[in-house]
Design a protein around this motif. Structure first.
Motif, short mmCIF file in Angstrom:
data_model
loop_
_atom_site.label_atom_id
_atom_site.label_comp_id
_atom_site.label_asym_id
_atom_site.label_seq_id
_atom_site.Cartn_x
_atom_site.Cartn_y
_atom_site.Cartn_z
N GLU A 642 13.13 -45.35 8.61
CA GLU A 642 14.50 -45.06 8.20
C GLU A 642 14.51 -44.21 6.93
O GLU A 642 13.74 -44.47 6.00
CB GLU A 642 15.24 -46.38 7.91
CG GLU A 642 15.76 -47.06 9.14
CD GLU A 642 16.79 -46.20 9.88
OE1 GLU A 642 17.86 -45.95 9.29
OE2 GLU A 642 16.52 -45.78 11.02
N PRO A 643 15.37 -43.20 6.86
CA PRO A 643 15.43 -42.39 5.64
C PRO A 643 15.89 -43.21 4.44
O PRO A 643 16.87 -43.94 4.51
CB PRO A 643 16.45 -41.29 5.97
CG PRO A 643 17.11 -41.71 7.23
CD PRO A 643 16.29 -42.72 7.91
N SER A 644 15.14 -43.12 3.39
CA SER A 644 15.48 -43.84 2.16
C SER A 644 16.41 -42.99 1.30
O SER A 644 16.64 -41.82 1.59
CB SER A 644 14.20 -44.12 1.38
OG SER A 644 13.58 -42.89 1.06
N ASP A 645 16.88 -43.58 0.22
CA ASP A 645 17.70 -42.83 -0.72
C ASP A 645 16.92 -41.64 -1.27
O ASP A 645 17.50 -40.59 -1.58
CB ASP A 645 18.16 -43.72 -1.89
CG ASP A 645 19.29 -44.64 -1.46
OD1 ASP A 645 19.79 -44.46 -0.32
OD2 ASP A 645 19.66 -45.52 -2.23
N LEU A 684 12.25 -44.45 -7.86
CA LEU A 684 12.18 -45.12 -6.56
C LEU A 684 10.78 -45.21 -5.97
O LEU A 684 10.60 -45.79 -4.90
CB LEU A 684 13.10 -44.39 -5.56
CG LEU A 684 14.58 -44.36 -5.92
CD1 LEU A 684 15.33 -43.41 -4.99
CD2 LEU A 684 15.18 -45.76 -5.84
N ARG A 685 9.80 -44.64 -6.63
CA ARG A 685 8.52 -44.47 -5.94
C ARG A 685 7.82 -45.77 -5.61
O ARG A 685 7.03 -45.83 -4.67
CB ARG A 685 7.59 -43.54 -6.69
CG ARG A 685 7.19 -44.00 -8.07
CD ARG A 685 6.25 -43.01 -8.70
NE ARG A 685 6.10 -43.27 -10.11
CZ ARG A 685 5.26 -42.60 -10.90
NH1 ARG A 685 4.52 -41.64 -10.39
NH2 ARG A 685 5.18 -42.90 -12.17
N GLU A 686 8.14 -46.84 -6.36
CA GLU A 686 7.53 -48.13 -6.05
C GLU A 686 8.21 -48.80 -4.86
O GLU A 686 7.65 -49.67 -4.23
CB GLU A 686 7.61 -49.07 -7.26
CG GLU A 686 7.03 -48.52 -8.54
CD GLU A 686 5.52 -48.27 -8.45
OE1 GLU A 686 4.85 -48.95 -7.64
OE2 GLU A 686 5.01 -47.37 -9.16
N ASP A 689 8.63 -46.08 1.09
CA ASP A 689 7.42 -45.81 1.85
C ASP A 689 6.64 -44.65 1.21
O ASP A 689 7.25 -43.67 0.78
CB ASP A 689 7.83 -45.45 3.29
CG ASP A 689 6.63 -45.32 4.20
OD1 ASP A 689 6.27 -46.33 4.82
OD2 ASP A 689 6.04 -44.21 4.26
N PRO A 690 5.31 -44.75 1.15
CA PRO A 690 4.52 -43.65 0.55
C PRO A 690 4.84 -42.29 1.16
O PRO A 690 4.82 -41.27 0.45
CB PRO A 690 3.08 -44.05 0.84
CG PRO A 690 3.12 -45.53 0.99
CD PRO A 690 4.46 -45.89 1.55
N SER A 691 5.12 -42.25 2.44
CA SER A 691 5.42 -40.96 3.06
C SER A 691 6.69 -40.35 2.46
O SER A 691 6.82 -39.13 2.37
CB SER A 691 5.58 -41.11 4.57
OG SER A 691 6.75 -41.84 4.88
N HIS A 692 7.60 -41.21 2.03
CA HIS A 692 8.82 -40.70 1.43
C HIS A 692 8.53 -40.10 0.05
O HIS A 692 9.10 -39.08 -0.32
CB HIS A 692 9.88 -41.81 1.29
CG HIS A 692 10.33 -42.33 2.62
ND1 HIS A 692 11.48 -43.06 2.78
CD2 HIS A 692 9.79 -42.23 3.87
CE1 HIS A 692 11.63 -43.39 4.06
NE2 HIS A 692 10.61 -42.90 4.72
N VAL A 693 7.66 -40.76 -0.66
CA VAL A 693 7.26 -40.24 -1.97
C VAL A 693 6.61 -38.88 -1.80
O VAL A 693 6.93 -37.92 -2.51
CB VAL A 693 6.28 -41.21 -2.67
CG1 VAL A 693 5.73 -40.59 -3.95
CG2 VAL A 693 6.98 -42.53 -2.98
N LEU A 737 22.71 -35.59 4.60
CA LEU A 737 23.51 -35.22 3.43
C LEU A 737 24.71 -36.15 3.27
O LEU A 737 25.45 -36.07 2.30
CB LEU A 737 24.00 -33.77 3.54
CG LEU A 737 22.90 -32.71 3.51
CD1 LEU A 737 23.47 -31.32 3.73
CD2 LEU A 737 22.13 -32.77 2.20
N THR A 738 24.90 -36.99 4.28
CA THR A 738 26.03 -37.93 4.20
C THR A 738 25.50 -39.34 4.06
O THR A 738 24.35 -39.63 4.36
CB THR A 738 26.89 -37.85 5.46
OG1 THR A 738 26.05 -38.16 6.58
CG2 THR A 738 27.51 -36.47 5.62
N HIS A 739 26.37 -40.23 3.60
CA HIS A 739 25.98 -41.62 3.45
C HIS A 739 26.90 -42.50 4.29
O HIS A 739 28.01 -42.08 4.65
CB HIS A 739 26.07 -42.05 1.98
CG HIS A 739 25.01 -41.40 1.14
ND1 HIS A 739 25.12 -40.11 0.68
CD2 HIS A 739 23.81 -41.87 0.68
CE1 HIS A 739 24.03 -39.80 -0.02
NE2 HIS A 739 23.23 -40.85 -0.03
#
Length: 802
Positions: A642-645, A684-686, A689-693, A737-739
Motif C-alpha cells: 500500500e502506498p504510504s504517506d 517517516l523512514r523508520e 517499508d524500506p522500498s518506500h524509503v 495525489l489525492t487522499h
RNA sequence: GCCCGGGUGGCGGAACGGCAGACGCUGUCGACUCAAAAUCGAUUGCCCGAAAGGGCGUGUGGGUUCGAAUCCCACCCCGGGCACCA
C-alpha cells in the motif's frame, strides 16, 4: 568509526570527469527524431573572473536544459565568449599587456570555473568572438549587409573628448564628461559607419507580438522604437522660396500654430539669418553637452530669425525661431508650434510672449493635449478632433501640402569605433574607386598588433602603417584599409547562429543545419540587455532572413530575464565591499550547494538577497539527502504494498516540481518541494517499508538533479543503480495525489473557526452535515441564525449569520 | 512628468478569490557530548491570558464578494525603464 560526510570535493570532480570523458552533453547536427530545444544563456563578457550573475544565469539555464533533455528533447546548450571590448583595451592602455593576452587569460579562468560548476555544455562549439575563425564571418555578414545598403557611411554627431582627441562611446560619457580624463565632452560631426536598422522598425515592432518575452521587455523595445503616426506638412518660406517640412502627430491642431521652430543643427538656420545673436546661439547649442541641453525643466531659450513661413491651412505667416528644445535627429529638425496644445511650445510662447490659440475645446486649462470639438479651425469647427485629424490630412494631401507619415524614435545603429580591440571593418579606401569591399576570399581582415593602444584622434589601427597600406581589390592601385573597428554588439548579434554550426570552415553556417536548431527556444540573461543586444540580434536575424541565409524571423522564441542578486539589500559592488565571488563559495560548499542556493533565494526573475547564513541551510539539505542515501535500507526502489504517506509525498513533489519548473521557472518553490520530501523522508523512514524509503530517495535525487546535478547523479546511482540523466523525467501518479480524507475548513462569516477531517468522497450535503456537527460552530453560533451556507466541495463550508 | 514592476513575520520569501506566513534563515528550549562543533527533536507573526481560549494582522483609505494578500478605485512609499521624440 568516523561518520561519512557529504563531500562535494569528491563527488563533483568525479561526475564532471565522467561527463567530459563520455561527451555526455554534446549533440551532433545530424537529423534526429526527437524534438529539438535550443537553450542559451547570454554570451558572457570575459573580464577578471565570473561573478554571481554568471552563476545565476547558468544555474537557471542548466536547470532548463536538464529538464528538457529528460523530457525527451534533444538539447543544444553551447557557450562562448564576447571577447572584444573596451575593458581589455583600457587594461592594455594602462599596462601595455596585449588585450588578447588578458582576454585569453580571463577566458581560461571563466572556462575553468564554468566547468567546476558542472554545467551541461557542449564544449565542442565553444569560441571567442575575437578569434579570426569567428570574426571572419562577422566581417562576411557585414559585407552582405553592405551589399544591401544596410551598412553605410555617413556623417554623424558623436561624443568627442577634446583632451584625449578621441570619439567616445555613449557608455564612456559620464555626466557629460570623459570617463578617463574628466573633460567636458563635445559633440562633433564625423564620418561614421551605420547599420540601417530603422528600415526594420515596423517589422521589429510587429513581430514582438509573436514571441514569448516578458511584457516589460517588449514595452521597452516598443518605446525605444517609438513609432508615432501623424503627418508631414509643408510650411513655405516665400522669402527664401523654400518649403520646410515638419512632422506632427497633431495635424488637427494646425490652425492653432502660432510660430515655427528650427533646431540649432538645422542646415538652413544660418541661411534664414546670420545675425550675430543667431550665430552665437547656434554655436553655444552645438557645443553644449547633452546634459546641459537636455534638462526638461530648464527654461526654454531661442532666438528669432526674423523670417516667416506660411501655415498651409490658413495662409497665416508664422514667425520662425531657432531653439534648442527642438531636436535635429527627430522628424525633420523643425516643428510647427502649437502652444495651446503642447507643453513645450506653451512654455516657449510664455517666455517669448507669443500668441496662444486654442483650437480643440473641452480644456480646463492650457496647454491641453486631450480630445474635444474643433474650434477656430474654419470649416472643421465642431468636428471631433479625431475626425478633423483625418480630414485635414486628406485635404492637405489633395493640395500637395502634406501627407500621412510615420516617424520613429529609433535611429540607425552607429557601429564604428575608433578603437583597437574590435573586429576590423572589411573595407578599403581607394583614391580611384572610393570605398571598396574586401572580397570574401580575403577574409578575415586580421587585426594587426600595435604598440600603442591609446586613441589619438584616430583609431589605434591607423598606426599599423604596413597593415593600413594595401592594394585596392578593384583596380590594384595603392589604397588604405578602413581603420575603425566594429562595435562589440555586432559580434554578439549573430553568435547564437554560429553555435549551430560552430566548426564550419566554408561558411558561417549551413542553412539546413541552422534550420535544425534555430530559433533559440529559451534565451536567458539580464534585463540590462533588454534594448540594445536584443534589438540588434533581432535586426540581424531579419536582415539575414531577407538575404535567404536563414529561415526564422525571430532569434529568441522565449526570453527569461533574471533579477539581480543583492547582498544586505544592496547591489553588489567593489566599492561597497559586498561582492560575492562564486569561486569562494564553490570552494567552500561545492557547486551544487552554491547553485541551489542562488535558485532558492527567490524566483530567479526577481532579485534575491544573498545571505551567508542562508547557504548553510541549503548545504544542510543536500547533506541530509546524501546522508539518507548513505544510511538507506537495502531493498528495491519501487514501492511495494500500500502506498504510504511518504510515497504520496514523493508523487506530490514530482507534480509540484514538474509544474513549477516546467511552467513558470519557479526554481525556489521547486527546491522547497524537494526539501519537504527529504524532511518527510527523515520523519517517516523508520515507519515505512524500506522500498518506500528508497523510492523517496531516488525521487528526491531525480528531482534535485536539474539544480544539483552532481549530487543528484550520485544519490540516484547509489539507490537506483542508473544514470539519472538517462532516465526520463518522473511522472506523478494522479491517484497518489489525492487522499482518502481531506481537511474541511469550517468558516463563520468567512472567518475560520474549525478544521475537520472528513472523507474525500463526501457530497455537498454530507460536507454541510459534517460542518454543522462542529462543536466550535455550536459554541460560536450562540443562538444566531444561519441565513446562508456556502459549500466549496473538497475545501470548505462557510455559514453566514446575520 | 510618463510607462512598467513591487510593498506579506526579525530576514529571504510561500499562498487557482477559500486554512495567511509553505520552505529556508535567525532566535529560544531540549537530546547527544566532559565540553564544543556537527547532528537530531520541539518551538518561533503580534497582543491579552496561567491555561483553555480570544483579539489583531499582508503599505493607507474606500469598494465588490458569503469570503480579498489576491479583483476594482484613490492615495503613500520603494525599485526599474523612458524622458524637450513634436
Amino acid at each position: 568509526m568516523t561518520r561519512a560526510v557529504y563531500d562535494p570535493k569528491e563527488i563533483e570532480p568525479k561526475w564532471q570527469r565522467l561527463w567530459a570523458d563520455e561527451h555526455t552533453w554534446e549533440v551532433t547536427n545530424e537529423p534526429d527524431e526527437r524534438p529539438k530545444s535550443y537553450v542559451l544563456e547570454m554570451l558572457p563578457y570575459p573580464s577578471g573572473e565570473p561573478h554571481i550573475g554568471h552563476l545565476k544565469v547558468y544555474s537557471v539555464g542548466d536547470a532548463i536544459a536538464h529538464f528538457r533533455r529528460r523530457n525527451g528533447y534533444r538539447v543544444l546548450h553551447p557557450l562562448g565568449y564576447d571577447a572584444f571590448g573596451l575593458p581589455a583595451e583600457n587594461h592594455a592602455i594602462r599596462t601595455g599587456q596585449h588585450p588578447r593576452e588578458s582576454t585569453e587569460a580571463s577566458i581560461a579562468e571563466f572556462r575553468r570555473q564554468f566547468k567546476s560548476w558542472g554545467i551541461s555544455i557542449d564544449w565542442t562549439r565553444e569560441f571567442g568572438t575575437h578569434e579570426p575563425r569567428y570574426y571572419r564571418w562577422t566581417q562576411w555578414i557585414f559585407l552582405r549587409l553592405y551589399e544591401q545598403g544596410l551598412a553605410y557611411r555617413s556623417e554623424a554627431a558623436v561624443n568627442w573628448c577634446p583632451k584625449d582627441q578621441t570619439v567616445l562611446a555613449n557608455e564612456q560619457v559620464i555626466d557629460g564628461r570623459c570617463e578617463r580624463c574628466g573633460s567636458m565632452v563635445e559633440s562633433r560631426s564625423l564620418e561614421q559607419w551605420f547599420f540601417g536598422i530603422t528600415e526594420y522598425a515596423d517589422r521589429l515592432l510587429e513581430s514582438l507580438d509573436d514571441i514569448d518575452w516578458p511584457a516589460h521587455v517588449k514595452t521597452m523595445q516598443r518605446n525605444w522604437i517609438g513609432r508615432s503616426e501623424g503627418a508631414r506638412v509643408s510650411f513655405r518660406c516665400e522669402e527664401l522660396g523654400t518649403d520646410y517640412g515638419v512632422f506632427t502627430t497633431r495635424p488637427d491642431t494646425l490652425f492653432g500654430a502660432t510660430f515655427f521652430v528650427m533646431a540649432p543643427e538645422h542646415p538652413d538656420v544660418l541661411r534664414m539669418s546670420d545675425a550675430p545673436e543667431v550665430r552665437e546661439y547656434v554655436e553655444r547649442a552645438l557645443t553644449a553637452s547633452a546634459e546641459e541641453r537636455g534638462a526638461e525643466d530648464r527654461e526654454k531659450t531661442g532666438v528669432a530669425l526674423r523670417r516667416t513661413v506660411t501655415n498651409p491651412v490658413n495662409g497665416e505667416e508664422l514667425p520662425v525661431f531657432v531653439a534648442d528644445y527642438v531636436l535635429a535627429e527627430y522628424g525633420t529638425g523643425a516643428i510647427m508650434a502649437v502652444p495651446a496644445h503642447d507643453e513645450r511650445d506653451f512654455q516657449f510662447a510664455q517666455r517669448f510672449d507669443l500668441p496662444v490659440r486654442q483650437v480643440v475645446g473641452g480644456a480646463e486649462e492650457l496647454p491641453f493635449s486631450g480630445e474635444g470639438p474643433m474650434m477656430k479651425s474654419g470649416r472643421f469647427d465642431g468636428l471631433h478632433n479625431r475626425e478633423a485629424f483625418d480630414q485635414i490630412v486628406d485635404w492637405l494631401a489633395s493640395e500637395g501640402k502634406g501627407e500621412r507619415a510615420v516617424n520613429y524614435r529609433l535611429r540607425d545603429w552607429l557601429l564604428s569605433r575608433q578603437r583597437y580591440w574590435g573586429c576590423p571593418i572589411p573595407i578599403v579606401h581607394c583614391p580611384n574607386c572610393g570605398e571598396v569591399a574586401v572580397p570574401d576570399d580575403q577574409l578575415p581582415v586580421e587585426l594587426p598588433d600595435v604598440e600603442d593602444y591609446a586613441p589619438q584622434g584616430r583609431s589605434p589601427l591607423a598606426a599599423a602603417e604596413d597593415w593600413v597600406r594595401t592594394t585596392c581589390p578593384r583596380c590594384g592601385g595603392e589604397a588604405e584599409r578602413e581603420t575603425d573597428t566594429m562595435d562589440t554588439f555586432v559580434d554578439s548579434s549573430w553568435y547564437f547562429l554560429r553555435y549551430c554550426d560552430a566548426n564550419n570552415e566554408q561558411a558561417p553556417w549551413d542553412r539546413e543545419v541552422l534550420a535544425r536548431w534555430m530559433p533559440v527556444d529559451q534565451y536567458i540573461g539580464g534585463v540590462e540587455h533588454a534594448i540594445l543586444h536584443l534589438m540588434y540580434a533581432r535586426f540581424f536575424t531579419k536582415a539575414l532572413a531577407d538575404l535567404e541565409l536563414l529561415d526564422v524571423q525571430e532569434p529568441f522564441e522565449a526570453l527569461f530575464t533574471q533579477g539581480m542578486v543583492t547582498r544586505g539589500g544592496a547591489k553588489m559592488s567593489k566599492s561597497k565591499g559586498n561582492v560575492v565571488s562564486p569561486s569562494d563559495y564553490v570552494e567552500r560548499y561545492g557547486a551544487d550547494t552554491t547553485r541551489c542556493y542562488i535558485l532558492y533565494v527567490g524566483h530567479p526573475a526577481e532579485g534575491g538577497d544573498w545571505a551567508d547564513e542562508g547557504i548553510e541551510g541549503i548545504h544542510r539539505f543536500l547533506s541530509r539527502l546524501w546522508r539518507a542515501a548513505e544510511e538507506a535500507p537495502e531493498g528495491p526502489d519501487e514501492p511495494e504494498g500500500e502506498p504510504s504517506d511518504l510515497v504520496r509525498k514523493a508523487h506530490w513533489a514530482i507534480d509540484k516540481v514538474t509544474r513549477d519548473l516546467g511552467e513558470r521557472l519557479a526554481t525556489h518553490t521547486s527546491l522547497a518541494a524537494v526539501i519537504e520530501l527529504v524532511n518527510d523522508l527523515y520523519r517517516l523512514r523508520e515507519e515505512v517499508d524500506p522500498s518506500h524509503v528508497r523510492f523517496a530517495l531516488a525521487t528526491a535525487a531525480s528531482l534535485v538533479f536539474p539544480f544539483a546535478p552532481h549530487l543528484g547523479s550520485e544519490v540516484y546511482e547509489r539507490i537506483a543503480g542508473d544514470r539519472v540523466w538517462e532516465q526520463p523525467w518522473p511522472q506523478a501518479d494522479p491517484d497518489l495525489l489525492t487522499h482518502d480524507e481531506i481537511q474541511l475548513i469550517v468558516q463563520l462569516n468567512g472567518k475560520l473557526i474549525d478544521r475537520l477531517m472528513v472523507p474525500a468522497s463526501a457530497t455537498r450535503e454530507e460536507l454541510e452535515q459534517h460542518a454543522r456537527g462542529s462543536e466550535r460552530l455550536a459554541s460560536r453560533l450562540d443562538g444566531g441564525q444561519i441565513v446562508k451556507t456556502i459549500v466549496v466541495p473538497g475545501k470548505l463550508v462557510n455559514f453566514v449569520v446575520d
